[in-house]
Design a protein around this motif. Structure first.
Motif, PDB file in Angstrom:
ATOM      1  N   GLU A   1       0.829  -1.331  -0.016  1.00 23.87           N
ATOM      2  CA  GLU A   1       0.063  -0.083   0.025  1.00 23.87           C
ATOM      3  C   GLU A   1       0.787   1.201   0.027  1.00 23.87           C
ATOM      4  N   ALA A   2       1.799   1.372   0.702  1.00 20.82           N
ATOM      5  CA  ALA A   2       3.100   2.379   0.878  1.00 20.82           C
ATOM      6  C   ALA A   2       3.497   2.405  -0.436  1.00 20.82           C
ATOM      7  N   GLU A   3       4.046   1.435  -1.000  1.00 23.55           N
ATOM      8  CA  GLU A   3       4.844   1.577  -2.509  1.00 23.55           C
ATOM      9  C   GLU A   3       3.413   2.192  -3.604  1.00 23.55           C
ATOM     10  N   THR A   4       2.110   1.641  -3.330  1.00 22.32           N
ATOM     11  CA  THR A   4       1.449   2.181  -4.353  1.00 22.32           C
ATOM     12  C   THR A   4       0.959   3.665  -4.216  1.00 22.32           C
ATOM     13  N   ARG A   5       1.003   4.113  -2.780  1.00 24.25           N
ATOM     14  CA  ARG A   5       0.654   5.416  -2.614  1.00 24.25           C
ATOM     15  C   ARG A   5       2.051   6.511  -3.179  1.00 24.25           C
ATOM     16  N   GLN A   6       3.037   5.838  -3.008  1.00 18.80           N
ATOM     17  CA  GLN A   6       4.255   6.796  -3.490  1.00 18.80           C
ATOM     18  C   GLN A   6       4.175   6.787  -4.829  1.00 18.80           C
ATOM     19  N   SER A   7       3.995   5.655  -5.713  1.00 20.60           N
ATOM     20  CA  SER A   7       4.000   5.457  -7.207  1.00 20.60           C
ATOM     21  C   SER A   7       2.656   6.406  -7.609  1.00 20.60           C
ATOM     22  N   SER A   8       1.698   6.632  -6.897  1.00 25.09           N
ATOM     23  CA  SER A   8       0.623   7.521  -7.364  1.00 25.09           C
ATOM     24  C   SER A   8       0.951   9.011  -7.041  1.00 25.09           C
ATOM     25  N   ARG A   9       1.711   9.244  -6.122  1.00 25.84           N
ATOM     26  CA  ARG A   9       2.297  10.573  -5.926  1.00 25.84           C
ATOM     27  C   ARG A   9       3.310  10.956  -6.912  1.00 25.84           C
ATOM     28  N   ALA A  10       4.109   9.950  -7.277  1.00 25.21           N
ATOM     29  CA  ALA A  10       4.973  10.260  -8.280  1.00 25.21           C
ATOM     30  C   ALA A  10       4.424  10.647  -9.512  1.00 25.21           C
ATOM     31  N   ALA A  11       3.560   9.818  -9.954  1.00 26.71           N
ATOM     32  CA  ALA A  11       2.483  10.120 -11.195  1.00 26.71           C
ATOM     33  C   ALA A  11       1.840  11.538 -11.121  1.00 26.71           C
ATOM     34  N   SER A  12       1.257  11.729 -10.188  1.00 29.66           N
ATOM     35  CA  SER A  12       0.837  12.886  -9.884  1.00 29.66           C
ATOM     36  C   SER A  12       1.726  14.275 -10.177  1.00 29.66           C
ATOM     37  N   ALA A  13       2.709  14.147  -9.468  1.00 35.95           N
ATOM     38  CA  ALA A  13       3.778  15.119  -9.397  1.00 35.95           C
ATOM     39  C   ALA A  13       4.337  15.365 -10.735  1.00 35.95           C
ATOM     40  N   ALA A  14       4.452  13.999 -11.448  1.00 35.27           N
ATOM     41  CA  ALA A  14       5.202  14.131 -12.857  1.00 35.27           C
ATOM     42  C   ALA A  14       4.205  14.587 -13.856  1.00 35.27           C
ATOM     43  N   ALA A  15       2.808  14.537 -13.859  1.00 38.06           N
ATOM     44  CA  ALA A  15       1.654  14.966 -14.597  1.00 38.06           C
ATOM     45  C   ALA A  15       1.785  16.387 -14.317  1.00 38.06           C
ATOM     46  N   ALA A  16       1.557  17.066 -13.227  1.00 31.04           N
ATOM     47  CA  ALA A  16       1.760  18.354 -12.922  1.00 31.04           C
ATOM     48  C   ALA A  16       2.953  19.293 -13.593  1.00 31.04           C
ATOM     49  N   GLU A  17       4.266  18.527 -13.189  1.00 32.99           N
ATOM     50  CA  GLU A  17       5.525  19.051 -13.949  1.00 32.99           C
ATOM     51  C   GLU A  17       5.257  18.954 -15.349  1.00 32.99           C
TER      52      GLU A  17
ATOM     53  N   ALA B   1       2.799  20.719  -8.470  1.00 31.81           N
ATOM     54  CA  ALA B   1       3.688  19.292  -8.378  1.00 31.81           C
ATOM     55  C   ALA B   1       4.671  19.512  -7.104  1.00 31.81           C
ATOM     56  N   ARG B   2       4.870  20.701  -6.675  1.00 34.15           N
ATOM     57  CA  ARG B   2       5.683  21.191  -5.381  1.00 34.15           C
ATOM     58  C   ARG B   2       4.632  20.658  -4.325  1.00 34.15           C
ATOM     59  N   ALA B   3       3.532  20.985  -4.376  1.00 34.36           N
ATOM     60  CA  ALA B   3       2.455  20.609  -3.266  1.00 34.36           C
ATOM     61  C   ALA B   3       2.360  19.112  -3.024  1.00 34.36           C
ATOM     62  N   ILE B   4       2.438  18.443  -4.385  1.00 33.50           N
ATOM     63  CA  ILE B   4       2.483  16.854  -4.173  1.00 33.50           C
ATOM     64  C   ILE B   4       3.674  16.263  -3.554  1.00 33.50           C
ATOM     65  N   TRP B   5       4.676  16.810  -4.309  1.00 34.21           N
ATOM     66  CA  TRP B   5       6.067  16.403  -3.684  1.00 34.21           C
ATOM     67  C   TRP B   5       6.911  17.164  -3.797  1.00 34.21           C
ATOM     68  N   PRO B   6       7.281  17.996  -2.566  1.00 39.49           N
ATOM     69  CA  PRO B   6       8.086  19.026  -2.730  1.00 39.49           C
ATOM     70  C   PRO B   6       9.930  19.156  -3.189  1.00 39.49           C
ATOM     71  N   GLU B   7      10.145  17.828  -3.234  1.00 37.90           N
ATOM     72  CA  GLU B   7      11.599  17.470  -3.756  1.00 37.90           C
ATOM     73  C   GLU B   7      11.572  16.941  -5.182  1.00 37.90           C
ATOM     74  N   TYR B   8      10.365  16.816  -5.885  1.00 38.36           N
ATOM     75  CA  TYR B   8      10.270  16.383  -6.990  1.00 38.36           C
ATOM     76  C   TYR B   8      10.982  17.101  -7.986  1.00 38.36           C
ATOM     77  N   HIS B   9      11.920  16.208  -8.423  1.00 40.44           N
ATOM     78  CA  HIS B   9      12.814  17.079  -9.717  1.00 40.44           C
ATOM     79  C   HIS B   9      13.093  18.475  -9.347  1.00 40.44           C
ATOM     80  N   ASN B  10      13.012  19.389  -9.998  1.00 37.36           N
ATOM     81  CA  ASN B  10      13.408  20.719  -9.968  1.00 37.36           C
ATOM     82  C   ASN B  10      12.166  21.766  -9.875  1.00 37.36           C
ATOM     83  N   VAL B  11      10.952  20.790  -9.542  1.00 38.05           N
ATOM     84  CA  VAL B  11       9.702  21.879  -9.467  1.00 38.05           C
ATOM     85  C   VAL B  11       9.735  22.929  -8.664  1.00 38.05           C
TER      86      VAL B  11
END
Length: 109
Positions: free
Chosen positions: A8-24, A46-56
């Motif tokens: 479940e944690a891995e699924t949440r992380q994957s979903s979070r990454a997909a959401s951040a990637a879509a916003a980016e 994207a930053r709100a979803i995942w503050p450290e995602y790439h360079n958002v």
């Protein structure tokens, strides 16, 4: 139960990454379309979803600093922004959008 929790944690992380990637991606697409406000909104999302995602976060800050010049569609401001993004903030940038931004820089010369 531990295995299920890990799944479940891995699924949440994957979903979070997909959401951040879509916003980016929407942010980069807005940049290619010279829409600074839409780009800021997308990179902030994207930053709100995942503050450290790439360079958002860094891209959002750079856009807010240059908002007025970019909103006026000043060609040199856009060209400089594209060069800065390619040089400093392109980690994780989708290849097709990297090519589109490179093309925008090339057209400026």
């Amino acid at each position: 139960a531990t295995r299920q929790a890990a799944i479940e944690a891995e699924t949440r992380q994957s979903s979070r990454a997909a959401s951040a990637a879509a916003a980016e991606r929407r942010g980069f697409e807005a940049l290619v379309n010279h829409d600074v406000d839409a780009a800021i909104a997308a990179f902030d999302e994207a930053r709100a979803i995942w503050p450290e995602y790439h360079n958002v976060a860094e891209i959002g800050r750079a856009l807010r600093k240059r908002r007025d010049a970019l909103a006026s569609l000043d060609a040199e401001s856009w060209s400089q922004l594209y060069r800065d993004i390619l040089a400093r903030y392109s980690w994780g940038m989708p290849d097709d959008l990297r090519a589109a931004i490179r093309s925008e820089v090339a057209q400026a010369y």
